[in-house]
Design a protein around this motif. Sequence first.
Motif, PDB file in Angstrom:
ATOM      1  N   ALA A  88      -1.545   7.912   0.305  1.00 13.13           N
ATOM      2  CA  ALA A  88      -0.496   7.121   0.964  1.00 13.13           C
ATOM      3  C   ALA A  88       0.027   7.929   2.152  1.00 13.13           C
ATOM      4  O   ALA A  88       1.119   8.513   2.104  1.00 13.13           O
ATOM      5  CB  ALA A  88       0.611   6.779  -0.023  1.00 13.13           C
ATOM      6  N   ASP A  89      -0.759   7.961   3.217  1.00 11.48           N
ATOM      7  CA  ASP A  89      -0.451   8.843   4.343  1.00 11.48           C
ATOM      8  C   ASP A  89       0.188   8.130   5.522  1.00 11.48           C
ATOM      9  O   ASP A  89       0.288   8.689   6.619  1.00 11.48           O
ATOM     10  CB  ASP A  89      -1.720   9.563   4.799  1.00 11.48           C
ATOM     11  CG  ASP A  89      -2.881   8.603   5.028  1.00 11.48           C
ATOM     12  OD1 ASP A  89      -2.649   7.374   5.000  1.00 11.48           O
ATOM     13  OD2 ASP A  89      -4.017   9.079   5.210  1.00 11.48           O
ATOM     14  N   ASP A  90       0.610   6.884   5.354  1.00 13.13           N
ATOM     15  CA  ASP A  90       1.354   6.190   6.399  1.00 13.13           C
ATOM     16  C   ASP A  90       2.311   5.200   5.737  1.00 13.13           C
ATOM     17  O   ASP A  90       2.174   4.893   4.546  1.00 13.13           O
ATOM     18  CB  ASP A  90       0.418   5.492   7.398  1.00 13.13           C
ATOM     19  CG  ASP A  90      -0.453   4.432   6.746  1.00 13.13           C
ATOM     20  OD1 ASP A  90       0.093   3.543   6.037  1.00 13.13           O
ATOM     21  OD2 ASP A  90      -1.691   4.484   6.920  1.00 13.13           O
ATOM     22  N   PRO A  91       3.287   4.683   6.472  1.00 11.59           N
ATOM     23  CA  PRO A  91       4.295   3.795   5.871  1.00 11.59           C
ATOM     24  C   PRO A  91       3.700   2.543   5.222  1.00 11.59           C
ATOM     25  O   PRO A  91       4.206   2.063   4.202  1.00 11.59           O
ATOM     26  CB  PRO A  91       5.201   3.431   7.047  1.00 11.59           C
ATOM     27  CG  PRO A  91       5.060   4.574   7.997  1.00 11.59           C
ATOM     28  CD  PRO A  91       3.632   5.025   7.867  1.00 11.59           C
ATOM     29  N   VAL A  92       2.632   1.993   5.808  1.00 16.73           N
ATOM     30  CA  VAL A  92       2.019   0.776   5.251  1.00 16.73           C
ATOM     31  C   VAL A  92       1.430   1.057   3.879  1.00 16.73           C
ATOM     32  O   VAL A  92       1.634   0.297   2.916  1.00 16.73           O
ATOM     33  CB  VAL A  92       0.944   0.235   6.209  1.00 16.73           C
ATOM     34  CG1 VAL A  92       0.204  -0.935   5.562  1.00 16.73           C
ATOM     35  CG2 VAL A  92       1.570  -0.198   7.525  1.00 16.73           C
ATOM     36  N   LYS A  93       0.690   2.155   3.751  1.00 11.52           N
ATOM     37  CA  LYS A  93       0.079   2.500   2.471  1.00 11.52           C
ATOM     38  C   LYS A  93       1.133   2.881   1.438  1.00 11.52           C
ATOM     39  O   LYS A  93       0.985   2.591   0.237  1.00 11.52           O
ATOM     40  CB  LYS A  93      -0.927   3.634   2.649  1.00 11.52           C
ATOM     41  CG  LYS A  93      -2.160   3.229   3.431  1.00 11.52           C
ATOM     42  CD  LYS A  93      -3.132   4.389   3.573  1.00 11.52           C
ATOM     43  CE  LYS A  93      -4.370   3.990   4.370  1.00 11.52           C
ATOM     44  NZ  LYS A  93      -5.318   5.120   4.531  1.00 11.52           N
ATOM     45  N   LYS A  94       2.197   3.548   1.890  1.00 10.44           N
ATOM     46  CA  LYS A  94       3.270   3.886   0.962  1.00 10.44           C
ATOM     47  C   LYS A  94       3.936   2.625   0.412  1.00 10.44           C
ATOM     48  O   LYS A  94       4.259   2.532  -0.775  1.00 10.44           O
ATOM     49  CB  LYS A  94       4.303   4.766   1.661  1.00 10.44           C
ATOM     50  CG  LYS A  94       3.838   6.195   1.899  1.00 10.44           C
ATOM     51  CD  LYS A  94       4.912   7.026   2.583  1.00 10.44           C
ATOM     52  CE  LYS A  94       4.427   8.464   2.797  1.00 10.44           C
ATOM     53  NZ  LYS A  94       5.468   9.284   3.510  1.00 10.44           N
ATOM     54  N   ALA A  95       4.152   1.639   1.294  1.00 16.11           N
ATOM     55  CA  ALA A  95       4.749   0.381   0.851  1.00 16.11           C
ATOM     56  C   ALA A  95       3.820  -0.335  -0.134  1.00 16.11           C
ATOM     57  O   ALA A  95       4.262  -0.877  -1.161  1.00 16.11           O
ATOM     58  CB  ALA A  95       5.045  -0.509   2.052  1.00 16.11           C
ATOM     59  N   ASP A  96       2.514  -0.343   0.178  1.00 15.58           N
ATOM     60  CA  ASP A  96       1.536  -0.968  -0.715  1.00 15.58           C
ATOM     61  C   ASP A  96       1.535  -0.283  -2.087  1.00 15.58           C
ATOM     62  O   ASP A  96       1.492  -0.936  -3.128  1.00 15.58           O
ATOM     63  CB  ASP A  96       0.141  -0.881  -0.077  1.00 15.58           C
ATOM     64  CG  ASP A  96      -0.934  -1.468  -0.973  1.00 15.58           C
ATOM     65  OD1 ASP A  96      -0.686  -2.492  -1.637  1.00 15.58           O
ATOM     66  OD2 ASP A  96      -2.037  -0.872  -1.034  1.00 15.58           O
ATOM     67  N   GLN A  97       1.627   1.054  -2.059  1.00 13.36           N
ATOM     68  CA  GLN A  97       1.638   1.798  -3.318  1.00 13.36           C
ATOM     69  C   GLN A  97       2.876   1.470  -4.148  1.00 13.36           C
ATOM     70  O   GLN A  97       2.778   1.198  -5.348  1.00 13.36           O
ATOM     71  CB  GLN A  97       1.582   3.292  -3.023  1.00 13.36           C
ATOM     72  CG  GLN A  97       1.499   4.174  -4.258  1.00 13.36           C
ATOM     73  CD  GLN A  97       1.512   5.642  -3.875  1.00 13.36           C
ATOM     74  OE1 GLN A  97       2.569   6.259  -3.756  1.00 13.36           O
ATOM     75  NE2 GLN A  97       0.317   6.210  -3.647  1.00 13.36           N
ATOM     76  N   ARG A  98       4.011   1.475  -3.493  1.00 11.37           N
ATOM     77  CA  ARG A  98       5.257   1.202  -4.212  1.00 11.37           C
ATOM     78  C   ARG A  98       5.261  -0.208  -4.780  1.00 11.37           C
ATOM     79  O   ARG A  98       5.599  -0.425  -5.948  1.00 11.37           O
ATOM     80  CB  ARG A  98       6.441   1.403  -3.260  1.00 11.37           C
ATOM     81  CG  ARG A  98       7.786   1.079  -3.900  1.00 11.37           C
ATOM     82  CD  ARG A  98       8.920   1.335  -2.921  1.00 11.37           C
ATOM     83  NE  ARG A  98      10.191   0.861  -3.453  1.00 11.37           N
ATOM     84  CZ  ARG A  98      11.334   0.912  -2.799  1.00 11.37           C
ATOM     85  NH1 ARG A  98      11.386   1.429  -1.570  1.00 11.37           N
ATOM     86  NH2 ARG A  98      12.441   0.453  -3.347  1.00 11.37           N
ATOM     87  N   ASN A  99       4.896  -1.189  -3.948  1.00 11.90           N
ATOM     88  CA  ASN A  99       4.899  -2.590  -4.406  1.00 11.90           C
ATOM     89  C   ASN A  99       3.903  -2.810  -5.546  1.00 11.90           C
ATOM     90  O   ASN A  99       4.200  -3.473  -6.538  1.00 11.90           O
ATOM     91  CB  ASN A  99       4.563  -3.524  -3.238  1.00 11.90           C
ATOM     92  CG  ASN A  99       5.668  -3.586  -2.206  1.00 11.90           C
ATOM     93  OD1 ASN A  99       6.841  -3.382  -2.527  1.00 11.90           O
ATOM     94  ND2 ASN A  99       5.304  -3.857  -0.953  1.00 11.90           N
ATOM     95  N   THR A 100       2.710  -2.229  -5.383  1.00 10.64           N
ATOM     96  CA  THR A 100       1.661  -2.426  -6.393  1.00 10.64           C
ATOM     97  C   THR A 100       2.061  -1.806  -7.725  1.00 10.64           C
ATOM     98  O   THR A 100       1.852  -2.403  -8.790  1.00 10.64           O
ATOM     99  CB  THR A 100       0.329  -1.829  -5.908  1.00 10.64           C
ATOM    100  OG1 THR A 100      -0.064  -2.462  -4.692  1.00 10.64           O
ATOM    101  CG2 THR A 100      -0.766  -2.038  -6.945  1.00 10.64           C
ATOM    102  N   LEU A 101       2.633  -0.598  -7.685  1.00  9.31           N
ATOM    103  CA  LEU A 101       3.045   0.046  -8.935  1.00  9.31           C
ATOM    104  C   LEU A 101       4.175  -0.720  -9.613  1.00  9.31           C
ATOM    105  O   LEU A 101       4.185  -0.872 -10.843  1.00  9.31           O
ATOM    106  CB  LEU A 101       3.461   1.494  -8.662  1.00  9.31           C
ATOM    107  CG  LEU A 101       2.338   2.459  -8.246  1.00  9.31           C
ATOM    108  CD1 LEU A 101       2.893   3.858  -8.021  1.00  9.31           C
ATOM    109  CD2 LEU A 101       1.226   2.499  -9.295  1.00  9.31           C
ATOM    110  N   ASN A 102       5.121  -1.236  -8.829  1.00 10.56           N
ATOM    111  CA  ASN A 102       6.202  -2.038  -9.413  1.00 10.56           C
ATOM    112  C   ASN A 102       5.657  -3.292 -10.085  1.00 10.56           C
ATOM    113  O   ASN A 102       6.052  -3.651 -11.195  1.00 10.56           O
ATOM    114  CB  ASN A 102       7.217  -2.430  -8.331  1.00 10.56           C
ATOM    115  CG  ASN A 102       8.097  -1.265  -7.899  1.00 10.56           C
ATOM    116  OD1 ASN A 102       8.235  -0.297  -8.646  1.00 10.56           O
ATOM    117  ND2 ASN A 102       8.680  -1.349  -6.718  1.00 10.56           N
ATOM    118  N   THR A 103       4.734  -3.963  -9.395  1.00 15.31           N
ATOM    119  CA  THR A 103       4.120  -5.167  -9.962  1.00 15.31           C
ATOM    120  C   THR A 103       3.315  -4.826 -11.209  1.00 15.31           C
ATOM    121  O   THR A 103       3.386  -5.525 -12.223  1.00 15.31           O
ATOM    122  CB  THR A 103       3.211  -5.838  -8.924  1.00 15.31           C
ATOM    123  OG1 THR A 103       3.972  -6.180  -7.773  1.00 15.31           O
ATOM    124  CG2 THR A 103       2.567  -7.093  -9.494  1.00 15.31           C
TER     125      THR A 103
END
Length: 415
Positions: free
Chosen positions: A315-330
């Motif tokens: 997760a080396d940029d804001p887009v990937k970090k957001a994807d990681q956070r959203n995916t883990l929450n889901t």
Amino acid sequence: MRISTVTMFEQSTASMNRQQSDLMNISQQIASGRRVVNPSDDPQAASRAIGVDQAKAVTEQYSDSRVSARNSLSQTESIINSVSDAITSAKGLLIQASSDTLSDSNRESIASELKGVYETMLGQANSTDGNGRYLFGGYNDSNPPFVKQGESGVVYQGDSNAREQRVDATRLMPVADNGETIFKSVPSGAGYIAEAKKDNGDLNQGNVTFRGPQITDVKDSEDFRITFNTPADTFKIEAFDGTDWTAVAGQTAVPYTGDQDGSSQQIPVGGMSITLEGTPAAGDEILVAKSGGDVRGADLFRTMEEAIRVLENPADDPVKKADQRNTLNTAMRDLDNSLDNVLTVRASAGARLNELDVIDAVSSNRTLNYTQTLSDLVDLDYTEAISEYSLRQVGMQASQKAFVDIKGLSLFNYM
């Protein structure tokens, strides 16, 4: 009337044969322990005994069927217990991975461990019984019910039926749940889940993250999605009417303010609300749907695959970090629902095992009643039989003595 010597011999022989036949019959009864050895001994009792004996045999066949059903249910419960442990382990790993203190390499290690849990679940989903049949394929139990198919992930190839077995005359019991019920379902009380992904499956290009959804009125809750317009400073809200998405009146160009520094925007829709923050890209979508419903079906394996995907990739940029956070929450919400569902299925299997114990107890009492009825109909009273045996012996001996005496008589004795 003149009585010839031949007549006397015939009568004596017939008497001895009759006495011998009676003695043999009672001897046979004593040897077999049965009063009714041949149907002719007591036709009515023999007829009733056949019916009772057949009913007893059917009861014993159902008893054998329950042994098989119990083995299948016990194995099912054991496997489901292992699946619930695996889900709990996966949830713990996702909670650990959600920590902001972890590095990408740490999360990659967690992804590797999560893969092992995933493969364990897949192996359990394709478990077989002692006869080589797949437990969770329904009636299509000759092939593995769950198969990996490239980008489609794990596909279920069994049927939607639960294998049933007749365990009593009035009870047809499911002895193995199908894979859809265990791995692709949620309990009826499962709530709504948010997911940051486009309708065609593509990932969002912005870094919007969500919190929620929160339910404010269950009766007014419905599936909806938020789609960012072009430019992405406004969004539209669409609701699912059962067949297609329709725009919510007055919600086609709602201003978005969650991209300001340190701010977020709570968006109410019907009986729910969701909180967004971050900078979106045109076309990004946030879906809020009933778990296991028509819009977003439940799939434990898909949940695991998505979690592994975001943990494996840095997760080396804001887009990937957001994807990681959203995916883990889901994923964590999906795992909670899957765990509730698996525990529900396990409880159902346990209830059926308890029911088998009750049926066994009733069947044992029924078998005892049949045995007692058969005993009353055909079994021998030894006291009465031995007394009659002794009487027949005396009669036989008397008949033989009489024949010897008669055989020795002659008219010359009186001349």
